[in-house]
Scaffold this motif. Structure first.
Motif, PDB file in Angstrom:
ATOM      1  N   GLY A   1      -1.505   8.371  -9.900  1.00 56.53           N
ATOM      2  CA  GLY A   1      -2.692   7.729 -10.465  1.00 56.53           C
ATOM      3  C   GLY A   1      -2.398   7.060 -11.789  1.00 56.53           C
TER       4      GLY A   1
ATOM      5  N   TYR B   1      -3.302   4.512  -1.410  1.00 57.09           N
ATOM      6  CA  TYR B   1      -3.498   3.704  -2.622  1.00 57.09           C
ATOM      7  C   TYR B   1      -3.156   2.265  -2.226  1.00 57.09           C
ATOM      8  CZ  TYR B   1      -3.178   8.321  -4.791  1.00 57.09           C
ATOM      9  OH  TYR B   1      -3.373   9.649  -5.114  1.00 57.09           O
ATOM     10  N   ARG B   2      -4.060   1.347  -2.522  1.00 56.36           N
ATOM     11  CA  ARG B   2      -3.919  -0.012  -1.966  1.00 56.36           C
ATOM     12  C   ARG B   2      -3.432  -1.026  -2.992  1.00 56.36           C
ATOM     13  NH1 ARG B   2      -4.253   0.837   3.588  1.00 56.36           N
ATOM     14  NH2 ARG B   2      -5.659   2.585   3.866  1.00 56.36           N
TER      15      ARG B   2
ATOM     16  N   LEU C   1      -0.571  -2.012  -4.531  1.00 55.14           N
ATOM     17  CA  LEU C   1       0.215  -1.686  -5.722  1.00 55.14           C
ATOM     18  C   LEU C   1       1.381  -2.676  -5.830  1.00 55.14           C
ATOM     19  CD1 LEU C   1       0.494   2.178  -5.088  1.00 55.14           C
ATOM     20  CD2 LEU C   1      -1.392   0.909  -6.185  1.00 55.14           C
TER      21      LEU C   1
ATOM     22  N   ALA D   1      -9.613   5.282  -5.048  1.00 63.35           N
ATOM     23  CA  ALA D   1      -8.245   5.267  -4.528  1.00 63.35           C
ATOM     24  C   ALA D   1      -7.701   6.684  -4.542  1.00 63.35           C
ATOM     25  CB  ALA D   1      -7.371   4.352  -5.378  1.00 63.35           C
ATOM     26  N   GLY D   2      -7.022   7.038  -3.493  1.00 62.31           N
ATOM     27  CA  GLY D   2      -6.429   8.366  -3.421  1.00 62.31           C
ATOM     28  C   GLY D   2      -7.404   9.442  -3.000  1.00 62.31           C
TER      29      GLY D   2
ATOM     30  N   LYS E   1      -3.650  10.634   1.757  1.00 58.08           N
ATOM     31  CA  LYS E   1      -4.282   9.777   0.750  1.00 58.08           C
ATOM     32  C   LYS E   1      -3.679   8.372   0.881  1.00 58.08           C
ATOM     33  CE  LYS E   1      -5.048  13.448  -2.653  1.00 58.08           C
ATOM     34  NZ  LYS E   1      -4.801  13.906  -4.042  1.00 58.08           N
TER      35      LYS E   1
ATOM     36  N   ASP F   1       0.844  -1.190   0.000  1.00 60.13           N
ATOM     37  CA  ASP F   1       0.000   0.000   0.000  1.00 60.13           C
ATOM     38  C   ASP F   1       0.881   1.242   0.000  1.00 60.13           C
ATOM     39  OD1 ASP F   1      -2.230  -1.621   0.220  1.00 60.13           O
ATOM     40  OD2 ASP F   1      -2.543  -1.225   2.360  1.00 60.13           O
TER      41      ASP F   1
ATOM     42  N   VAL G   1      -4.391   3.573 -11.058  1.00 52.97           N
ATOM     43  CA  VAL G   1      -5.343   3.381  -9.956  1.00 52.97           C
ATOM     44  C   VAL G   1      -6.755   3.662 -10.432  1.00 52.97           C
ATOM     45  CG1 VAL G   1      -3.633   3.947  -8.217  1.00 52.97           C
ATOM     46  CG2 VAL G   1      -5.114   5.750  -9.081  1.00 52.97           C
TER      47      VAL G   1
END
Lengths: 689, 689
Positions: B109, B150-151, B153, B118-119, B148, B61, B114
């Motif tokens: 992004g 983002y999961r 990745l 997300a974000g 923020k 993440d 993404v």
């Protein structure tokens, strides 16, 4: 040497009468701690003892003793009590490999073809306390001894031997058997040169702490590493003594240099029970062997006084490391000159390099052998003699080199480089004129110069050098952890610089570099301490609240320039180069310690006025916390006997690092004595039949 | 989550008014110990942080935070104080190797393609104390945060990346840069199976001490050795945290299992500043990767409660290791089921073997997730469930296996094998019926059975198992050195037996065996103690005289049968087999300790009634020496904060031993995170583009 203890002996009469009633007690041998004689659990003693490993062709003395306790738990009863069997015999047999028949046990005289008066009967007596209760009660146990010695023998045929001492005790025939192994020696020389570094008392926790204070880390990743971290081979060695699980530097140096475990305080000998500290059975050291087999030059470098245990054990033999004057005498000449009656036909023949402290054994006077001026004695034997770092730079290797840079141990890295005011007022000039030794070289200066001298003098034969960072241990003893880590970082810097220098002169690929320690010394970091907060608290229990553990240990304050920490109240001594701390007094300091200490005070700050003296004599004659030191710290109660003024050695295995030809053999876990064999094999010093 | 601290905020108003005068002080960042947020020295925070290494294809993440301190040393002045930049941006660039041009910094992004929400911007606030003075004064520092996430990745292209967070702070544009390295993954799988042993808190000094008490030595030569001494490869790993140099077991397990340094208490995540202990950025563990890449079975064995940090970190993710119920929930199911809003599309999919203690998270009630009966939940997912050693023997591997053998941590080796009376009266049956868990298996029983289950279930895919000797550390914490060494000897015995068993089933050559620790715990032996003499003395200072150092440390009393020491006053518990002490209470015991402890008493004897409780609450609310324990010993004053009841972790590098395919990569000195990469490479779990 011939005093026999008898029941009529006037000196011991009262003692023995007092003890007469105890002679019929059952056998109460405790013997775990207070031993009659180390490595001799039975009443027959063989040196080399059971389990000894030999390099083929390595010289050693043989000492045989038969003990007859007069009183105490081992005395027995009846007419023969206290009378040792003077008619004992000793024989040696080769054990056949693969289950074959063991050869005939051949009498010692025949086996070793001994000549002259070798093996003449000797007699003496000694006393000891069997335990602490006996000591408190003044209850001595007396032992009469019959003994023989055979000098400078060797075993050249690899394999397993059984040596048997046969004697009568209490009317009963007894045998004491020693198993000896002569290891198969390497036939091919892998290394031309050996550079053997010893960090005295250096342990892995100290290396970890040194990395913490001298190398910058970002988010858990070090940006630079210790040189030790980057060596080719990593190993661990077990350091225990032959007769105690904690060792000292004399006996551990003996293990490293001779491949033989011995007792505390012994240099290049096993410890027998006689009074003479020079008649104990000797064993040939790596330096003597290197001289004898290759003729190449030998170097000894140490930040200690040069007669101290670690440097001293290379070229001298005595069971008493405190015989400093004799150590210097023997190092310059040989053992036979020191004690002509005990022939020892091998020696260092005067090392080509001898750099360190310890002017007191050189200046003519009480500390030198026979009061002689040993500077002059070395000069007479062809040495160039230098007294400071400036002069050291002029050494060119045309002659052998003696450099003595201070009375006693040399100054510490921290005091030479950071707190330089502490060099003043020491009156420790090696000339003995009472001035200060302000221009002392460091381990790196001495080692790099020694490499050049040895290289010049080797004439293609290769060279052997031992370089010791002695004050890692000395400062750990004083619980002066900052100075100890400074010494360790200086060692690491010296190893790094030596590798670079060897590369430059084209000898790196020819040189086996080994870095290890001689024993452990308890130490570890357990957190950080807010030294400002600690000093501001008014009770010991509140001061302890300054210690941060786990998450609150925080990050190393030593790698951060003080100006980025304007609130840290730290003293700035001037930035050091890479691989050393940027500052030594951060507000957030490491908190470290160990569980074996005298009473002392702790503030987790550097001792600014010089090395610590953690404890001083108290009202009861034992040591208490030094009331003049770390007065803003808190009290820590001691755990060791009150006659100990300092921290003590510990059990832990110590690390071994190696690089160069033969380095791969230093991987894994092994006994300290194996280091000798690994080095000897890299140099092919063994000689089988 | 959206509470913003403002000067008008009622909750913090008084505080902030109090602090208003200090807002114009110069930048006084101390930040070494009390940090605003670990791994975030600037006001922009990136997780994964600077210096992170990735396995190609490993899921993680991304968490971004911009901090705006309202007060304190970092607050600055002016209108924007306390207002975080909600318009921050983040981009990623690949750095070209060999000095080539670094690529364009691509917005997050686009870079990670993404989708969905997300974000999305998040906002919260937190407070902290800047140092101990602030804590004592109650002076909190407040920080407002814009963030923020983002999961799940991944980075699949090996090489060096620079990730840049751009934000405005105090009206000035700021950048925080993180350097990331994606390591080139191994292409060929070397090991079919991995057996990963963790001796919690195990250090080299403890191994040396264990050898001393369990292996007989004659004249300085051990007649047998530890299994650990005989492994193929020896290494050392640095265990520090990302933001403190002392670590705990959660965060060190995260380093070993994910290759990522993190903060204290974190399991498989980096620690962000939000309140939610489940939203912190996750990283994929070796067990999750093994499942995802190979489909092979996973085993977890521990002598701790099975939700404890070291077993728990393999299959769960939270910054708070105390979330034991959730750890078990996630281990059985997955993270997405636990917190559906944070997608985490990888999991252990229910380990095939889970053996240990910790019934309190399984018995329906306060300790289990949502009060559910987790024995039943496991059964529903196809597990065979067993509760004692007898039942354990019946496990045949047709099903997955859950074995929970006690409430809490399992019994210690010494109590299971020597002082067995101590098992009684514990009311710790895993069934929760209040009876005693008298038939608990040992680490060896559990590990050998786990091997069989995994082997049966692997279907040629190989298997991964972690087996933890948890109570080395737990007993070191309690300063119960005897029990700690017993646990270490059990680990060594388990490694030995596992090697023999793998040989027998034909898998030894296919199996990489790694044995290491997760962190240090200060301990070393410094001498022997005559426990009889110690007990007979009447003052603390006299009792300390029972400690023998150096020569008087003597020989190990633990390897000698008591009947050969009739005067030793020892308690005989029955002889153990080889590789364990013959007796645990010799008259001459080892004397050991460390410099970080609460006040306690020391007698150097085994605690006969069960594990030690060295300190209890005193009159001032802090801990003092337990007055009921070791009453015949002497007092030792503490050195750590008085709210610590036990010993604490230490800094020292810990040893690594390896054997089998890939073992050679474990030689030398490296970071704890490297262990993950070495194991992942042996299994070829990385996947580059």
């Amino acid at each position: 040497m011939a005093t026999t203890i008898t029941k009529a002996n006037t000196k011991l009469l009262s003692l023995l009468l007092l003890l007469a009633t105890s002679l019929t007690l059952p056998n109460l041998v405790s013997a775990q701690t207070f031993q009659r004689l180390g490595a001799c659990p039975t009443l027959g003693c063989i040196f080399p003892p059971d389990q000894t490993d030999f390099l083929a062709g390595q010289l050693f003395d043989l000492r045989l003793e038969v003990h007859a306790p007069v009183n105490g738990t081992e005395a027995g009863t009846g007419a023969g009590v206290g009378v040792p069997d003077e008619g004992f015999s000793f024989c040696v047999a080769k054990v056949q490999e693969g289950g074959g028949k063991t050869g005939e046990c051949v009498d010692v005289g025949k086996y070793f073809k001994v000549k002259g008066d070798a093996g003449a009967l000797e007699k003496w007596s000694f006393t000891y306390y069997e335990d602490l209760f006996a000591r408190d009660a003044g209850t001595l146990t007396g032992v009469n001894v019959a003994a023989k010695a055979y000098r400078a023998l060797s075993l050249n045929d690899p394999g397993h031997y059984q040596a048997k001492l046969s004697y009568t005790s209490g009317g009963v025939k007894q045998n004491t058997v020693a198993n000896w192994i002569v290891r198969e020696p390497a036939k091919k020389r892998k290394a031309k040169n050996v550079l053997f570094f010893i960090g005295d008392g250096m342990t892995q926790p100290m290396i970890t702490a040194s990395r913490l204070i001298a190398h910058k880390s970002i988010n858990g990743k070090y940006q630079t590493l210790m040189q030790l971290d980057q060596m080719e081979a990593l190993g661990l060695q077990m350091t225990h003594s032959i007769d105690s699980f904690i060792t000292d530097s004399a006996n551990s140096a003996t293990a490293l240099y001779t491949g033989k475990k011995s007792g505390v305080n012994a240099l290049g000998v096993w410890v027998d029970s006689s009074k003479d500290v020079f008649d104990d059975p000797k064993v040939e050291t790596i330096a003597e062997l290197f001289r004898r087999r290759t003729g190449g030059p030998v170097g000894i470098v140490s930040t200690a006084y040069i007669a101290d245990a670690t440097p001293g054990a290379l070229c001298s033999h005595t069971r008493d490391r405190s015989q400093s004057a004799s150590v210097v005498f023997e190092t310059l000449y040989n053992a036979t000159s020191l004690t002509p009656k005990y022939d020892w036909p091998t020696s260092c023949k005067g090392p080509d390099v001898l750099f360190g402290g310890g002017a007191e054994q050189f200046i003519a006077g009480a500390g030198s052998y026979n009061g002689t001026d040993f500077y002059k004695a070395f000069e007479k034997e062809g040495y160039q003699v230098v007294y400071d770092n400036t002069q050291l730079k002029t050494v060119d290797g045309k002659k052998k080199a003696l450099g003595i840079f201070s009375v006693g141990n040399m100054a510490k890295w921290v005091d030479r480089n950071v707190l330089t005011e502490n060099l003043k007022g020491q009156k420790n000039s090696p000339t003995g004129d009472g001035s200060d030794a302000l221009d002392q070289p460091g381990l790196k200066d001495m080692t790099l110069k020694a490499i050049d001298v040895l290289q010049k003098r080797s004439a293609g034969k290769g060279w052997f050098m031992m370089s010791e960072a002695a004050s890692i241990d000395k400062m750990m003893h004083a619980m002066d952890y900052d100075r100890a880590l400074g010494e360790l970082l200086e060692l690491d810097d010296t190893v790094r610089a030596s590798i670079e220098h060897l590369e430059k002169i084209g000898e790196l690929d020819n040189t086996l570099i080994v870095v290890t320690a001689d024993h452990g010394h308890g130490f570890d970091v357990f957190g950080g301490a807010d030294t400002k907060y600690l000093a501001a608290q008014t009770t010991d229990r509140k001061k302890r609240g300054a210690v941060g553990t786990y998450r609150n240990s925080g990050l190393s304050g030593y790698t951060v320039a003080p100006d980025s920490l304007p609130n840290n109240q730290s003293v700035v001594y001037g930035a050091q180069g890479p691989n050393f701390p940027v500052q030594w007094s951060p507000r957030y300091a490491y908190a470290a310690g160990f569980g074996a200490s005298p009473d002392h005070r702790e503030s987790y700050t550097i001792n600014e006025k010089g090395p610590r003296t953690p404890a001083t004599k108290g009202d009861d004659g034992g040591y208490v916390a030094n009331p003049a030191e770390h007065t803003h710290g808190f009290s820590v109660s001691g755990t060791i006997p009150i006659d100990e003024s300092q921290g003590v050695h510990s059990l832990q295995d110590v690390p071994v690092y190696a690089k160069g030809p033969g380095a791969e053999t230093f991987r894994g876990v092994y006994n300290s004595v194996d280091i000798f064999f690994k080095i000897a094999d890299a140099l092919a010093l063994g000689k089988a039949n």
